[in-house]
Design a protein around this motif. Structure first.
Motif, PDB file in Angstrom:
ATOM      1  N   GLY A  54      -3.188  -0.138  -3.160  1.00  0.00           N
ATOM      2  CA  GLY A  54      -3.178  -1.014  -2.001  1.00  0.00           C
ATOM      3  C   GLY A  54      -4.389  -1.925  -2.010  1.00  0.00           C
ATOM      4  N   ILE A  93      -4.123  -0.189   4.315  1.00  0.00           N
ATOM      5  CA  ILE A  93      -4.632   1.067   3.761  1.00  0.00           C
ATOM      6  C   ILE A  93      -4.913   2.062   4.880  1.00  0.00           C
ATOM      7  CG2 ILE A  93      -6.616   2.126   2.599  1.00  0.00           C
ATOM      8  CD1 ILE A  93      -6.717  -0.464   0.857  1.00  0.00           C
ATOM      9  N   THR A 127       0.831  -1.210   0.000  1.00  0.00           N
ATOM     10  CA  THR A 127       0.000   0.000   0.000  1.00  0.00           C
ATOM     11  C   THR A 127       0.860   1.252   0.000  1.00  0.00           C
ATOM     12  OG1 THR A 127      -1.805  -1.108   1.164  1.00  0.00           O
ATOM     13  CG2 THR A 127      -1.696   1.275   1.375  1.00  0.00           C
TER      14      THR A 127
END
Length: 197
Positions: free
Chosen positions: A156, A162, A101
């Motif tokens: 991500g 995230i 991410t």
């Protein structure tokens, strides 16, 4: 001392927030929502802003009031600690990677709240926390702290990553923006001579 203390008591939540902009990143966080606790702790740790956040909310209803009101109070405490914002860097930004991410956060302690959110989640909950409330948390902080805040998920797939990358990016951007720039000699960083309005 750049500190703030807010007590916010309503029929839905009872909240105490204390912040120290010149701290070491220590924290004492209890909201009743485990994942929210974890994210506020990440914010403190990576911003080096000391945060105490105690919330007694109506979680028997749902998590909305606890999430929103804690963010409103935190933003108020940060604004109080910033005072007239004299000498601060004002702007901050960070790219925040976490495994697969990458998030980008940019902000301006402008005194003029504005919020842009270009992120999302593919599951409804992280732990017991409703993911739809995460955007709302940031919007609420931006409103009461007086931030122009832009948050963007570049890519991500893991929802935990995230969320955490966004909070860490926000923390690092706030750390930069809140820092005192000795070259400014305490001047307010605006040609208007004030920030906000």
């Amino acid at each position: 001392m750049r500190t703030g203390r807010i007590e916010r008591n309503t029929a839905e939540t009872k909240i105490l927030v204390e912040v120290d902009l010149d701290g070491t990143g220590s924290y004492d966080v209890t909201t009743g929502i485990g994942f929210l606790d974890h994210m506020v702790e990440q914010f403190a740790k990576h911003s080096l802003i000391d945060v105490t956040l105690k919330v007694d909310g109506d979680l028997h209803v749902d998590q909305h009031h606890t999430t929103e009101d804690s963010a409103l109070a935190l933003g108020q405490a940060l604004a109080q600690a910033l005072g007239d914002k004299g000498g601060i860097a004002r702007y901050g930004s960070a790219y925040s990677p976490m495994d697969e991410t990458l998030a980008r956060v940019a902000l301006d302690i402008s005194g003029r709240p504005y919020f842009v959110w270009k992120a999302g989640f593919s599951q409804e909950k992280l732990g017991e926390w409703d993911t739809e409330l995460i955007e709302h948390w940031f919007h609420s902080v931006a409103q009461t702290c007086g931030l122009t805040l832009h948050i963007e998920l570049l890519y991500g797939t893991n929802n935990h990553h995230i969320c955490e990358s966004i909070y860490k990016g926000f923390a690092r951007a706030m750390r930069i923006a809140c820092e005192i720039d000795p070259r400014k000699g305490g001047a307010i960083p605006s040609t208007k001579g004030q920030l906000g309005g």
